[in-house]
Design an enzyme around this catalytic site. Structure first.
Site, PDB file in Angstrom:
ATOM      1  N   GLU A  72      -3.071   6.096   8.532  1.00 28.30           N
ATOM      2  CA  GLU A  72      -4.372   5.728   7.985  1.00 28.30           C
ATOM      3  C   GLU A  72      -5.500   6.033   8.973  1.00 28.30           C
ATOM      4  O   GLU A  72      -6.675   6.093   8.607  1.00 28.30           O
ATOM      5  CB  GLU A  72      -4.370   4.229   7.633  1.00 28.30           C
ATOM      6  CG  GLU A  72      -5.622   3.773   6.911  1.00 28.30           C
ATOM      7  CD  GLU A  72      -5.521   2.335   6.408  1.00 28.30           C
ATOM      8  OE1 GLU A  72      -4.452   1.952   5.896  1.00 28.30           O
ATOM      9  OE2 GLU A  72      -6.517   1.603   6.506  1.00 28.30           O
ATOM     10  N   PRO A 100      -8.442  -1.060   0.051  1.00 31.52           N
ATOM     11  CA  PRO A 100      -7.095  -1.489   0.433  1.00 31.52           C
ATOM     12  C   PRO A 100      -6.033  -0.472  -0.009  1.00 31.52           C
ATOM     13  O   PRO A 100      -6.223   0.264  -0.978  1.00 31.52           O
ATOM     14  CB  PRO A 100      -6.921  -2.824  -0.298  1.00 31.52           C
ATOM     15  CG  PRO A 100      -8.312  -3.332  -0.461  1.00 31.52           C
ATOM     16  CD  PRO A 100      -9.168  -2.110  -0.661  1.00 31.52           C
ATOM     17  N   ARG A 101      -4.906  -0.471   0.720  1.00 30.52           N
ATOM     18  CA  ARG A 101      -3.889   0.559   0.498  1.00 30.52           C
ATOM     19  C   ARG A 101      -3.354   0.586  -0.923  1.00 30.52           C
ATOM     20  O   ARG A 101      -3.067   1.646  -1.468  1.00 30.52           O
ATOM     21  CB  ARG A 101      -2.726   0.346   1.473  1.00 30.52           C
ATOM     22  CG  ARG A 101      -3.046   0.795   2.873  1.00 30.52           C
ATOM     23  CD  ARG A 101      -1.879   0.555   3.798  1.00 30.52           C
ATOM     24  NE  ARG A 101      -2.173   1.087   5.126  1.00 30.52           N
ATOM     25  CZ  ARG A 101      -1.385   0.895   6.188  1.00 30.52           C
ATOM     26  NH1 ARG A 101      -0.281   0.193   6.072  1.00 30.52           N
ATOM     27  NH2 ARG A 101      -1.709   1.414   7.342  1.00 30.52           N
ATOM     28  N   ASP A 102      -3.172  -0.603  -1.538  1.00 31.95           N
ATOM     29  CA  ASP A 102      -2.621  -0.605  -2.899  1.00 31.95           C
ATOM     30  C   ASP A 102      -3.560   0.109  -3.862  1.00 31.95           C
ATOM     31  O   ASP A 102      -3.116   0.825  -4.768  1.00 31.95           O
ATOM     32  CB  ASP A 102      -2.272  -2.028  -3.367  1.00 31.95           C
ATOM     33  CG  ASP A 102      -3.415  -3.022  -3.263  1.00 31.95           C
ATOM     34  OD1 ASP A 102      -4.460  -2.688  -2.663  1.00 31.95           O
ATOM     35  OD2 ASP A 102      -3.261  -4.148  -3.779  1.00 31.95           O
TER      36      ASP A 102
END
Lengths: 534, 225
Positions: A329, A352-354
């Site tokens: 990231e 956010p990653r999701d």
């Protein structure tokens, strides 16, 4: 989908993406929400909880060993037994040994061969003048959709700065801001996706390697720790009162069962990426097969948020021999943008990653992905990043440049083709702030534990968690181990477990833990049977 | 669909690549790493594997001899792709044991730190400059130069050369003087950080936590949806 040549030729428009409804995006495209991905656990203390089907099969399986297999086997003794040789296990072992305990650390591969050494991005700690523990606490809860345990998160966040100090005391290095002094200078801080402040501390883009090699060296040099490598745990041992009192190990070299008895056990067996949930590739190491979850659950430890996994947005989609390998990231934190095959941005890269992962899967599902030799994904624009920050690829994104070299292209001229990769188990074994599970004598730390991340983990909180809770669990285990040596140690818990399986209509011949993924060509059950027969 | 790493490679239609690993003559899918070639041949994988592709754990050490070459070179199996005619042997790891004992916490006086290099690693000054360590390193680290710098007392410069060392210990195995260069590197780096890295912002934040001015309100408005 768009052919690679066309995708490369499409002018990339840096205009911000249109906002989209995050909840709808997650429901529609995140793998946790795929139809049929989850089932309800039918047996054990967390019966009724949703769980990925492949993991449920392992959790609701029978033991690999029974009483006859352990009769007369050699018994090792320790005050604290640590299962797992990654970051959390090594730190728990170090802490316990320095508190005066005799420690036995066992691991199925070698010490250090885990996910910790692979961590690239960094570790969170709120040290910035504009930042605060409160903001770190709230960012973590919000990113996890408010499902994390508040007391656990507060404990981790509060331990953050002292954890960094502790790591430096062990000899770990951290990057400082350009031109800053080693004494009194400021740490280089990056902003993790989903956070409100620059809070990510790092060493180059191989923070986990720097952490793990320092901690491993410390373990090797600390008297009082015995390390057994290539000794997977195949079952836990209990005393007649249900207290965890050791473990059954398989010495792979001699293919022999060895027992370890201890006053307290710290389970630090890591995650589950090698289950390849929903058919995804994984960024995880070879041994990430949920062994600890299976064993602790069989003994009566509760689970939480096991339905939630993190799919890291930027795994390699092409070339196929590197599929699933992680691109940190850090590339996006430094300003790297994502483009679909049409040259459009489609998500805030630092969401956010999701959310970012779901958005990439949406682009693929809706035909806007780029395809190279049959591999579909979106573009991580490393040429644009290099153009905006000349020299950044060579100096700060060393691992990324190395990866591109191995893939056979120059990242300053060509973008990466990426798609999400199974990366992290957000939930796990329920613990309290001292790392205690519901089973007396059994402690847990690191990725195997649950409650710190809710339904989505922030970048940099995994390393912080394993330092903070590795130390907490190690110290608490020493306290618990002071007392009488466990007596009557055996597999008494298995009778009730088998009754439970039968009552729920589940098969008795499905056996776990998995220990090695199926493509490792190892039939562990057969290996054990052969041994007993011999 | 097979989930095995590199499984997609077999579908490309290209000719498989004949190689020999640990005496097994196998056909590797085109493009496969040596680890992927091993499992795709159905061979059991229980050791000498870790990160499986990132090249960062140092577990999968191999000696590789390419067709037509006389010399075998050290490499990591997860980073090396199969080439026709390759001969490959895994180099097993022996149980870790550290003869070079030291205790960072006991090094209170940084004036004595450089002297500790010779006290803990006395073999370093016996370096024969044979270059074996440099040849063994799969990461291209100037190991021998780092040992020379360490002996000269240039601790930070020597430690910096080990910046991207993955501790595969191939230099340790290669050294006829038992210098254990990778561990010397770790010693120098750990010593430097533990004695000289004192970030001001970190120290200030720890002070604030200790004096109570960084309390966390567990039920603040930002802690709920």
């Amino acid at each position: 989908m768009i052919a690679w040549d066309q995708a490369l030729a499409a002018p990339r428009d840096p205009a911000p993406p249109l906002p989209s409804d995050r909840d709808a995006l997650l429901r529609g495209f995140h793998p946790d929400h795929a139809p049929g991905a989850m089932e309800r656990l039918r047996v054990g203390v967390s019966a009724g909880q949703p769980c990925p089907a492949a993991l449920a099969d392992l959790l609701q399986s029978n033991a690999l060993v029974e009483d006859v297999d352990i009769a007369g086997r050699a018994m090792r003794e320790a005050e604290v037994l640590v299962l797992g040789g990654g970051g959390a296990g090594c730190i728990a072992a170090l802490t316990a040994a320095r508190d005066g305990a005799r420690v036995l650390l066992v691991t199925k591969l070698r010490m250090g061969d885990g996910n910790t050494v692979m961590a690239e991005g960094g570790i969170q700690a709120a040290v910035g003048a504009e930042d605060s523990l409160q903001r770190h606490y709230e960012d973590t809860l919000r990113a996890g959709h408010f499902r994390a345990d508040k007391a656990l998160v507060a404990a981790m966040v509060r331990d953050g700065p002292a954890s960094i100090r502790w790591l430096i005391q062990q000899g770990m290095g951290f990057d400082l801001e350009e031109g800053e002094d080693r004494i009194g200078g400021h740490l280089l801080r990056k902003k993790p996706g989903g956070a409100t402040a620059a809070r990510l501390l790092s060493f180059r883009d191989y923070t986990g390697l720097e952490l793990m090699r320092v901690i491993r060296e410390a373990v090797l040099l600390t008297p009082g720790i015995t390390v057994l490598e290539r000794h997977p745990v195949v079952e836990l041992l209990t005393d007649p009162h249900g207290r965890c009192a050791g473990a059954v190990l398989l010495e792979l070299g001699r293919r022999e069962i060895v027992l370890a008895r201890a006053g307290a056990v710290v389970l630090a067996t890591g995650g589950a990426g090698r289950l390849h949930l929903n058919g995804f590739p994984t960024s995880n190491h070879y041994g990430a097969t949920a062994d600890g979850l299976v064993l602790a659950y069989r003994l009566g430890a509760g689970l939480r948020e096991v339905e939630s996994f993190q799919y890291h947005p930027t795994g390699i989609a092409w070339p196929p021999h590197l599929a699933g390998t992680l691109i940190s990231e850090a590339a996006r934190a430094a300003g790297g943008l994502l483009f679909n095959g049409l040259g459009q941005r489609f998500v805030d890269e630092l969401a956010p990653r999701d959310v970012v992962a779901a958005a990439i899967l949406r682009e693929i599902a809706e035909g806007r992905a780029a395809a190279r030799e049959g591999c579909e994904g979106v573009l991580l624009d490393t040429p644009g990043l290099e153009a905006a920050n000349p020299g950044i690829l060579a100096k700060r994104l060393v691992t990324l440049s190395h990866l591109a070299h191995r893939a056979g292209f120059d990242p300053a001229r060509e973008p990466f083709l990426i798609r999400p990769t199974l990366h992290y188990q957000n939930g796990g074994i329920a613990i309290d702030a001292e790392g205690r599970t519901a089973v007396p004598g059994l402690f847990c730390a690191g990725e195997a534990s649950g409650g710190l991340h809710g339904l989505n983990r922030l970048m940099g909180n995994a390393l912080l968690e394993l330092v903070a809770f590795g130390r907490r669990a190690g110290a608490a285990a020493v306290e618990a181990a002071r007392g009488d040596r466990p007596r009557g140690v055996g597999l008494t818990h298995l009778a009730a477990w088998e009754r439970g399986l039968v009552a729920a209509g589940l098969p008795l011949d499905r056996r776990a833990p998995m220990v090695f993924p199926p493509y490792g060509n190892v039939d562990l059950a057969a290996m054990l049977r052969q041994r007993v027969a011999a | 669909m097979s989930l095995a790493p590199g499984a997609g490679l077999a579908d490309s239609g290209a000719m498989p690549i004949p190689i020999i690993i640990d005496g097994h003559a196998i056909e590797a899918p085109p493009g496969a790493s040596l680890i992927q070639a091993w499992i795709s041949a159905g061979l059991p994988l229980t050791e000498n594997v870790g990160c499986m592709g990132q090249g960062v754990c140092g577990a999968c050490r191999v000696l590789v001899r390419r067709e037509g070459e006389r010399i075998a070179t050290a490499a990591l199996a997860c980073e090396t792709r199969a080439e026709a005619g390759m001969q490959v042997a895994f180099i097993d790891h022996f149980p870790a044991r550290r003869p070079h004992a030291y205790d960072l916490a006991a090094m209170g006086d940084s004036w004595t730190a450089l002297g500790q290099v010779d006290a803990v690693f006395p073999e370093a000054k016996h370096c024969r400059h044979c270059g074996g360590c440099d040849a063994a390193c799969p990461k291209g680290i100037e190991v021998q130069k780092a040992v020379t710098l360490a002996v000269e007392g240039r601790a930070l410069a020597a430690g910096a050369l080990f910046d991207h060392c993955v501790m595969c210990n191939l230099c340790v195995a290669a050294c006829p003087e038992h210098i254990a260069p990778a561990h010397l590197g770790q010693f120098l780096r750990r010593m430097a950080n533990s004695l000289t890295l004192r970030p001001g912002d970190l120290i200030e934040r720890i002070r604030q936590i200790e004096d109570g001015s960084q309390a966390i309100d567990l039920d603040s408005p930002g802690a709920a949806p």
